[in-house]
Design an enzyme around this catalytic site. Structure first.
Site, PDB file in Angstrom:
ATOM      1  N   VAL A  37      12.339 -10.080  30.502  1.00 12.16           N
ATOM      2  CA  VAL A  37      12.446  -9.016  29.690  1.00 12.16           C
ATOM      3  C   VAL A  37      13.676  -7.840  30.133  1.00 12.16           C
ATOM      4  O   VAL A  37      14.748  -7.996  29.411  1.00 12.16           O
ATOM      5  CB  VAL A  37      11.260  -8.439  29.322  1.00 12.16           C
ATOM      6  N   CYS A  38      13.497  -7.258  31.169  1.00  9.95           N
ATOM      7  CA  CYS A  38      14.032  -6.208  31.519  1.00  9.95           C
ATOM      8  C   CYS A  38      15.301  -6.469  32.114  1.00  9.95           C
ATOM      9  O   CYS A  38      16.162  -5.474  32.390  1.00  9.95           O
ATOM     10  CB  CYS A  38      13.337  -4.913  32.141  1.00  9.95           C
ATOM     11  N   VAL A  39      15.372  -7.612  32.682  1.00 14.01           N
ATOM     12  CA  VAL A  39      16.918  -8.273  33.391  1.00 14.01           C
ATOM     13  C   VAL A  39      17.606  -8.978  32.144  1.00 14.01           C
ATOM     14  O   VAL A  39      18.819  -8.363  32.131  1.00 14.01           O
ATOM     15  CB  VAL A  39      16.659  -9.029  34.362  1.00 14.01           C
TER      16      VAL A  39
ATOM     17  N   TRP B  28      10.615  -7.193  34.339  1.00 13.20           N
ATOM     18  CA  TRP B  28      10.516  -8.696  34.770  1.00 13.20           C
ATOM     19  C   TRP B  28      11.923  -9.441  34.468  1.00 13.20           C
ATOM     20  O   TRP B  28      12.710  -8.900  33.448  1.00 13.20           O
ATOM     21  CB  TRP B  28       9.223  -9.286  34.090  1.00 13.20           C
TER      22      TRP B  28
END
Length: 216
Positions: free
Chosen positions: A118-120, A115
């Site tokens: 978070v992960c970006v 997402w």
């Protein structure tokens, strides 16, 4: 913060490297900032765009055994390519991923993933702080809510990142229609993934091949 402007700030395919992060079933089920179908379309277009312009692309997932493998639409673009499966939430703390990016010798780092918040956001903020020229493809990413996605984009801009959409990236990589080596592949991406523009192009081709009506 140094302003991002001038010709040298524009993205160039020969200087770019793309990292696609966690486009997996588990994450997609709670994407609410975008139409999930649009996210799949856009990241597939982004992957095809990178292949068309010969931009090295790193594919990575997190805990794929539980969260699902990367979308087939992405892996079909890069058949046989290893997908790096991580335990780190922050991709930029995974040495294998970072080493592959560094091995390209390129400094224009382009990221999209699920997402956004978070992960970006985590790898973008870390990489920007380490001196990378980081661009986030916002419409090939998505968050658990519109607010989550937009706040994450604001946070990354504050850290020095450059937000773009996949179509803006296509225009920046192409830059000059006199550069014909990638036009055919680019056109196929636009036909398949740019909705009305692709349909209009096909209609134009139809009209060009349609004989003019005879005049009495």
């Amino acid at each position: 913060m140094k302003l991002r402007n001038g010709l040298s700030s524009l993205l160039r395919p020969e200087d770019s490297v793309l990292v696609l992060i966690d486009h997996q079933a588990f994450q997609l089920t709670n994407v609410n900032s975008h139409d999930p179908q649009a996210v799949v379309n856009n990241v597939t277009a982004l992957a095809k765009l990178a292949k068309a312009f010969n931009v090295p692309t790193i594919l990575t997932s997190v805990l794929a055994e539980r969260g699902g493998v990367l979308f087939k639409q992405i892996t079909d673009v890069f058949p046989g390519q290893e997908v790096i499966d991580r335990t780190w939430v922050n991709t930029w703390e995974d040495k294998k991923v970072v080493d592959l990016v560094k091995a390209t010798g390129r400094k224009q780092l382009i990221i999209a993933g699920l997402w956004t918040e978070v992960c970006v956001a985590m790898p973008v903020i870390q990489a920007a702080g380490e001196g990378w020229d980081v661009t986030v493809i916002t419409d090939a990413s998505g968050g658990v809510s519109t607010e989550s996605h937009e706040v994450a984009i604001q946070r990354m801009i504050a850290a020095g990142a450059n937000p773009m959409t996949w179509m803006a990236l296509a225009g920046e990589w192409q830059r000059d229609w006199a550069r014909t080596e990638h036009v055919e592949a680019l056109t196929e991406v636009l036909i398949s993934h740019l909705g009305g523009t692709g349909i209009a192009y096909l209609w134009e081709q139809q009209l060009l091949k349609t004989p003019a009506p005879s005049q009495a």
